[in-house]
Design a protein around this motif. Structure first.
Motif, short mmCIF file in Angstrom:
data_model
loop_
_atom_site.label_atom_id
_atom_site.label_comp_id
_atom_site.label_asym_id
_atom_site.label_seq_id
_atom_site.Cartn_x
_atom_site.Cartn_y
_atom_site.Cartn_z
N LEU A 106 0.78 -1.13 -0.08
CA LEU A 106 -0.03 0.03 0.03
C LEU A 106 0.90 1.18 0.19
N ARG A 113 -1.82 -4.84 3.95
CA ARG A 113 -2.89 -5.00 5.02
C ARG A 113 -2.51 -5.82 6.24
N ASP A 143 -3.36 3.26 -6.50
CA ASP A 143 -4.80 2.66 -6.34
C ASP A 143 -5.06 2.54 -4.69
N ALA A 144 -4.10 3.02 -4.01
CA ALA A 144 -4.60 3.08 -2.47
C ALA A 144 -5.07 4.31 -1.95
N ALA A 196 -7.46 7.47 -1.30
CA ALA A 196 -8.65 7.72 -1.24
C ALA A 196 -9.13 8.93 -1.43
N GLY A 197 -8.10 10.07 -1.02
CA GLY A 197 -8.24 11.45 -1.13
C GLY A 197 -7.04 12.28 -0.51
N LEU A 203 -6.18 6.82 2.87
CA LEU A 203 -5.96 5.71 2.19
C LEU A 203 -7.34 4.78 2.22
N ARG A 204 -7.47 4.16 1.11
CA ARG A 204 -8.74 3.42 1.05
C ARG A 204 -9.04 2.43 2.19
N ASP A 205 -9.90 2.47 3.12
CA ASP A 205 -10.23 1.48 4.14
C ASP A 205 -9.34 1.20 4.96
N ARG A 239 -3.03 8.15 7.65
CA ARG A 239 -2.92 9.44 7.12
C ARG A 239 -1.21 9.71 6.75
N LEU A 270 -5.54 11.92 -8.20
CA LEU A 270 -6.95 11.71 -7.92
C LEU A 270 -8.05 12.05 -8.74
#
Length: 258
Positions: free
Chosen positions: A167, A181, A214-215, A217-218, A235-237, A241, A256
């Motif tokens: 990630l 993960r 692809d990890a 999220a914003g 990050l996604r899920d 930070r 993004l």
């Protein structure tokens, strides 16, 4: 290695008929150069599993294989304390052959001939294995991309970290920590090298952090009095930070938005 030593050979090829041919040729050459086949594998991952259980003098490795190719396999071997020699086998283009001729112990064009195999095996007793760095550079040129796995040496074991599972990567003193993960891994690579090897996979957030595209999220701006970062990547899920520098704020937002 004395001339009388029986070479322990590992054959690595995704084609069963190619492995069978090499076994036959080794048997035919037994009087001139004694050897024993201690194992077979269909790709680099299987080969490394064999090597965890079995000592090997030389690996006969196909170049192009699914899962992990022969060049990447040889690169991982280069970080072992006493790596086996690697002789590549190939049915492919002249460019690859020229590269291996300069940097590998030897290469064999398929269909492999007995005399060429004998000549290559005789070099095992005289030549050091090629360096992992050289093999890595050649591998990127031949396969058109970076490694499929990164190496982590942990308590005397070689662990392989699949690149798609990473990630983000964070510099930590002289190491780089790969975060997945499931857990974290300490790597010997540098962030600069990993950024150059995987430009389509990772983007730099900060001088000490790369993140998988692809990890992401914003992003959010940091507080004005935050001395650690200009902004933060979400990050996604994951609750993590990651700091974004002022210089990288624009490129990260572009990823993004793209």
């Amino acid at each position: 290695m004395s001339p009388e030593t029986v070479l322990k050979v590992l054959i690595v090829d995704d084609e069963p008929l190619a492995r069978e041919r090499l076994r036959t040729l080794l048997g035919d050459l037994a009087v001139q150069l004694p050897s024993t086949v201690v194992g077979e594998a269909a790709n680099g991952l299987q080969a490394l599993a064999v090597l965890r259980e079995q000592a090997v003098d030389v690996i006969l490795a196909d170049i192009r294989m699914p899962g992990m190719d022969g060049i990447e396999l040889a690169g991982h071997l280069g970080s072992m304390p006493k790596p086996p020699a690697v002789i590549f086998t190939t049915a492919y283009d002249n460019y690859a052959v020229q590269a291996f001729d300069l940097n590998a112990l030897d290469y064999l064009l398929k269909p492999v001939r007995a005399q060429r195999l004998l000549t290559a095996l005789q070099k095992v007793r005289q030549s050091p294995p090629p360096s992992a760095a050289l093999l890595g550079e050649i591998g990127q040129q031949v396969r058109g991309g970076g490694r499929s796995h990164l190496a982590c040496h942990e308590r005397g074991r070689l662990l392989l970290v699949p690149v798609p599972e990473i990630l983000y990567l964070k510099a930590d003193l002289k190491y780089v920590v790969a975060h997945t993960r499931e857990r974290d891994y300490l790597l010997d690579d540098t962030l600069t090298h990993l950024e150059a090897e995987f430009p389509e996979r990772f983007i730099r957030l900060h001088r000490a952090v790369l993140v998988a595209r692809d990890a992401l999220a914003g992003v959010e701006r940091a507080a004005d009095d935050d001395a650690e970062a200009y902004g933060w990547a979400l990050l996604r899920d994951l609750p993590d930070r990651l700091p974004i520098s002022r210089r990288q704020w624009g490129p990260v937002k572009a990823v993004l938005q793209g």
